[in-house]
Scaffold this motif. Structure first.
Motif, PDB file in Angstrom:
ATOM      1  N   LEU A   1       9.576  -9.393   6.610  1.00 28.22           N
ATOM      2  CA  LEU A   1       9.169  -8.610   5.446  1.00 28.22           C
ATOM      3  C   LEU A   1       7.650  -8.598   5.327  1.00 28.22           C
ATOM      4  CD1 LEU A   1      11.772  -9.764   2.761  1.00 28.22           C
ATOM      5  CD2 LEU A   1      11.668  -7.555   3.910  1.00 28.22           C
ATOM      6  N   LEU A   2       7.116  -7.458   4.944  1.00 25.48           N
ATOM      7  CA  LEU A   2       5.704  -7.308   4.635  1.00 25.48           C
ATOM      8  C   LEU A   2       5.620  -6.882   3.173  1.00 25.48           C
ATOM      9  CD1 LEU A   2       2.751  -7.274   5.541  1.00 25.48           C
ATOM     10  CD2 LEU A   2       3.072  -4.863   6.177  1.00 25.48           C
ATOM     11  N   PHE A   3       5.035  -7.749   2.363  1.00 28.64           N
ATOM     12  CA  PHE A   3       4.927  -7.483   0.934  1.00 28.64           C
ATOM     13  C   PHE A   3       3.579  -6.873   0.588  1.00 28.64           C
ATOM     14  CE2 PHE A   3       7.777 -11.401   0.549  1.00 28.64           C
ATOM     15  CZ  PHE A   3       8.936 -10.645   0.512  1.00 28.64           C
ATOM     16  N   GLN A   4       3.569  -6.129  -0.491  1.00 25.08           N
ATOM     17  CA  GLN A   4       2.408  -5.457  -1.070  1.00 25.08           C
ATOM     18  C   GLN A   4       1.892  -4.364  -0.144  1.00 25.08           C
ATOM     19  OE1 GLN A   4       0.280  -7.458  -4.273  1.00 25.08           O
ATOM     20  NE2 GLN A   4      -1.502  -7.368  -2.960  1.00 25.08           N
ATOM     21  N   LYS A   5       2.839  -3.544   0.349  1.00 27.17           N
ATOM     22  CA  LYS A   5       2.463  -2.360   1.126  1.00 27.17           C
ATOM     23  C   LYS A   5       1.905  -1.288   0.195  1.00 27.17           C
ATOM     24  CE  LYS A   5       6.638  -2.677   3.257  1.00 27.17           C
ATOM     25  NZ  LYS A   5       7.787  -2.275   4.048  1.00 27.17           N
ATOM     26  N   GLU A   6       2.299  -1.367  -1.075  1.00 22.71           N
ATOM     27  CA  GLU A   6       1.803  -0.466  -2.112  1.00 22.71           C
ATOM     28  C   GLU A   6       1.411  -1.306  -3.316  1.00 22.71           C
ATOM     29  OE1 GLU A   6       4.822   2.327  -3.214  1.00 22.71           O
ATOM     30  OE2 GLU A   6       4.674   3.439  -1.345  1.00 22.71           O
ATOM     31  N   TYR A   7       0.626  -0.721  -4.199  1.00 20.31           N
ATOM     32  CA  TYR A   7       0.259  -1.409  -5.434  1.00 20.31           C
ATOM     33  C   TYR A   7      -0.018  -0.375  -6.520  1.00 20.31           C
ATOM     34  CZ  TYR A   7      -4.575  -0.174  -4.312  1.00 20.31           C
ATOM     35  OH  TYR A   7      -5.726   0.519  -4.037  1.00 20.31           O
ATOM     36  N   VAL A   8       0.049  -0.833  -7.772  1.00 15.55           N
ATOM     37  CA  VAL A   8      -0.271   0.022  -8.911  1.00 15.55           C
ATOM     38  C   VAL A   8      -1.748  -0.193  -9.219  1.00 15.55           C
ATOM     39  CG1 VAL A   8       0.193   0.518 -11.335  1.00 15.55           C
ATOM     40  CG2 VAL A   8       2.076  -0.085  -9.800  1.00 15.55           C
ATOM     41  N   ALA A   9      -2.537   0.856  -9.047  1.00 19.15           N
ATOM     42  CA  ALA A   9      -3.988   0.756  -9.202  1.00 19.15           C
ATOM     43  C   ALA A   9      -4.413   0.742 -10.665  1.00 19.15           C
ATOM     44  CB  ALA A   9      -4.663   1.907  -8.472  1.00 19.15           C
ATOM     45  N   ASP A  10      -3.717   1.491 -11.506  1.00 22.16           N
ATOM     46  CA  ASP A  10      -4.117   1.633 -12.904  1.00 22.16           C
ATOM     47  C   ASP A  10      -2.909   1.383 -13.805  1.00 22.16           C
ATOM     48  OD1 ASP A  10      -5.332   2.370 -15.309  1.00 22.16           O
ATOM     49  OD2 ASP A  10      -5.001   4.506 -14.973  1.00 22.16           O
ATOM     50  N   PRO A  11      -2.972   0.364 -14.671  1.00 20.19           N
ATOM     51  CA  PRO A  11      -1.811   0.055 -15.517  1.00 20.19           C
ATOM     52  C   PRO A  11      -1.486   1.142 -16.530  1.00 20.19           C
ATOM     53  CG  PRO A  11      -3.706  -1.265 -16.182  1.00 20.19           C
ATOM     54  CD  PRO A  11      -4.093  -0.526 -14.925  1.00 20.19           C
ATOM     55  N   ILE A  12      -2.427   2.025 -16.818  1.00 18.99           N
ATOM     56  CA  ILE A  12      -2.178   3.085 -17.798  1.00 18.99           C
ATOM     57  C   ILE A  12      -1.405   4.237 -17.146  1.00 18.99           C
ATOM     58  CG2 ILE A  12      -3.218   4.679 -19.454  1.00 18.99           C
ATOM     59  CD1 ILE A  12      -3.605   1.655 -20.112  1.00 18.99           C
ATOM     60  N   SER A  13      -1.907   4.745 -16.016  1.00 17.27           N
ATOM     61  CA  SER A  13      -1.234   5.866 -15.349  1.00 17.27           C
ATOM     62  C   SER A  13      -0.023   5.406 -14.544  1.00 17.27           C
ATOM     63  CB  SER A  13      -2.203   6.599 -14.425  1.00 17.27           C
ATOM     64  OG  SER A  13      -2.533   5.793 -13.303  1.00 17.27           O
ATOM     65  N   LYS A  14      -0.020   4.134 -14.143  1.00 15.67           N
ATOM     66  CA  LYS A  14       1.061   3.531 -13.347  1.00 15.67           C
ATOM     67  C   LYS A  14       1.251   4.222 -11.993  1.00 15.67           C
ATOM     68  CE  LYS A  14       3.744   1.544 -17.163  1.00 15.67           C
ATOM     69  NZ  LYS A  14       2.663   1.209 -17.948  1.00 15.67           N
ATOM     70  N   LYS A  15       0.192   4.805 -11.458  1.00 18.12           N
ATOM     71  CA  LYS A  15       0.257   5.476 -10.156  1.00 18.12           C
ATOM     72  C   LYS A  15       0.179   4.443  -9.046  1.00 18.12           C
ATOM     73  CE  LYS A  15      -0.794  10.006 -11.362  1.00 18.12           C
ATOM     74  NZ  LYS A  15      -0.342  11.218 -10.973  1.00 18.12           N
ATOM     75  N   SER A  16       1.084   4.599  -8.053  1.00 16.77           N
ATOM     76  CA  SER A  16       1.093   3.705  -6.894  1.00 16.77           C
ATOM     77  C   SER A  16       0.163   4.237  -5.819  1.00 16.77           C
ATOM     78  CB  SER A  16       2.493   3.597  -6.311  1.00 16.77           C
ATOM     79  OG  SER A  16       3.298   2.804  -7.138  1.00 16.77           O
ATOM     80  N   LYS A  17      -0.448   3.301  -5.089  1.00 18.06           N
ATOM     81  CA  LYS A  17      -1.287   3.646  -3.945  1.00 18.06           C
ATOM     82  C   LYS A  17      -0.826   2.830  -2.754  1.00 18.06           C
ATOM     83  CE  LYS A  17      -5.740   4.921  -5.911  1.00 18.06           C
ATOM     84  NZ  LYS A  17      -7.176   4.610  -5.865  1.00 18.06           N
ATOM     85  N   ILE A  18      -0.959   3.400  -1.555  1.00 17.50           N
ATOM     86  CA  ILE A  18      -0.679   2.652  -0.339  1.00 17.50           C
ATOM     87  C   ILE A  18      -1.803   1.648  -0.147  1.00 17.50           C
ATOM     88  CG2 ILE A  18      -0.498   2.812   2.174  1.00 17.50           C
ATOM     89  CD1 ILE A  18       0.842   5.534   1.768  1.00 17.50           C
ATOM     90  N   ASN A  19      -1.447   0.405   0.134  1.00 15.44           N
ATOM     91  CA  ASN A  19      -2.423  -0.661   0.321  1.00 15.44           C
ATOM     92  C   ASN A  19      -3.023  -0.544   1.718  1.00 15.44           C
ATOM     93  OD1 ASN A  19      -3.936  -2.975   0.367  1.00 15.44           O
ATOM     94  ND2 ASN A  19      -2.225  -4.370  -0.006  1.00 15.44           N
ATOM     95  N   ARG A  20      -4.249  -0.099   1.776  1.00  7.38           N
ATOM     96  CA  ARG A  20      -4.965   0.041   3.047  1.00  7.38           C
ATOM     97  C   ARG A  20      -6.042  -1.040   3.162  1.00  7.38           C
ATOM     98  NH1 ARG A  20      -2.812   4.700   4.808  1.00  7.38           N
ATOM     99  NH2 ARG A  20      -2.529   6.434   3.388  1.00  7.38           N
ATOM    100  N   GLY A  21      -5.705  -2.240   2.692  1.00 11.94           N
ATOM    101  CA  GLY A  21      -6.626  -3.361   2.786  1.00 11.94           C
ATOM    102  C   GLY A  21      -7.336  -3.696   1.490  1.00 11.94           C
ATOM    103  N   GLU A  22      -7.057  -2.947   0.423  1.00 13.05           N
ATOM    104  CA  GLU A  22      -7.697  -3.246  -0.865  1.00 13.05           C
ATOM    105  C   GLU A  22      -7.199  -4.584  -1.426  1.00 13.05           C
ATOM    106  OE1 GLU A  22      -7.253   1.256  -0.556  1.00 13.05           O
ATOM    107  OE2 GLU A  22      -5.953  -0.459  -0.261  1.00 13.05           O
ATOM    108  N   LEU A  23      -5.928  -4.888  -1.172  1.00 13.14           N
ATOM    109  CA  LEU A  23      -5.314  -6.137  -1.645  1.00 13.14           C
ATOM    110  C   LEU A  23      -4.688  -6.852  -0.461  1.00 13.14           C
ATOM    111  CD1 LEU A  23      -3.503  -4.819  -4.849  1.00 13.14           C
ATOM    112  CD2 LEU A  23      -5.624  -6.120  -4.758  1.00 13.14           C
ATOM    113  N   PRO A  24      -4.516  -8.168  -0.564  1.00 10.58           N
ATOM    114  CA  PRO A  24      -3.874  -8.877   0.547  1.00 10.58           C
ATOM    115  C   PRO A  24      -2.412  -8.452   0.692  1.00 10.58           C
ATOM    116  CG  PRO A  24      -4.196 -10.351  -1.325  1.00 10.58           C
ATOM    117  CD  PRO A  24      -4.875  -9.060  -1.665  1.00 10.58           C
TER     118      PRO A  24
END
Length: 181
Positions: free
Chosen positions: A128-151
């Motif tokens: 398993l690979l975790f945190q392939k995506e993340y929610v960038a903004d808690p207000i809009s709740k938009k998901s982004k693909i994790n391209r190295g911004e987070l571990p």
């Protein structure tokens, strides 16, 4: 005009407008703080190899906290990988699955987009690979693909593999060669 009787606020009053702005700021900051706490808890689970909920994935079912291969769907996943390595496109495999009467996880038509997602999903290797995506903004709740911004968190041998790692890697190399992903 809006009046909040309990708080003694009138939206048309200058002081009321200021008070509403301050309260809105507090509410937004509380939302952000809660979001950060949830993210912290999620990261701690990832570090321990615990997924964030029971995601749905074609080829597997959850048995308690364990992902278990579903035999009939696992055969289709293997077919998808074999077809790709034998030079067939996702569109050709889509037509083959339709002719075979194979449906997606939700019982729908098995589209070539789903086939491409299966070809790129490392979960089929038993890892398993975790945190392939993340929610960038808690207000809009938009998901982004994790391209190295987070571990990201790599956890090995968490469940039965449907596809050997060597086959998965061969498919990724072939996708790159074809310019297909």
């Amino acid at each position: 005009e809006v009046r909040f009787e309990k708080e003694h606020i009138n939206s048309m009053d200058g002081d009321g407008e200021l008070m509403l702005t301050i309260l809105a700021s507090f509410a937004q900051e509380e939302s952000r703080s809660i979001s950060e706490n949830v993210k912290w808890g999620t990261r701690k689970r990832f570090e321990q190899g615990i997924p964030n909920g029971k995601f749905q994935i074609y080829g597997y079912r959850w048995d308690g906290d364990q992902l278990v291969a579903e035999p009939e769907e696992a055969k289709i996943v293997k077919l998808i990988y074999d077809n790709f390595l034998n030079g067939l496109s996702a569109e050709t495999t889509e037509k083959q699955l339709a002719a075979m009467g194979v449906k997606s996880y939700k019982g729908q038509h098995f589209g070539n987009t789903s086939i491409r997602q299966i070809l790129g999903n490392i979960t089929y290797t038993g890892n398993l690979l975790f945190q392939k995506e993340y929610v960038a903004d808690p207000i809009s709740k938009k998901s982004k693909i994790n391209r190295g911004e987070l571990p990201q968190y790599w956890v090995e041998n968490t469940h039965e593999a449907i596809i050997p790692m060597e086959v998965y890697q061969a498919v990724q190399a072939e996708k790159a060669r074809r310019g297909d992903g």
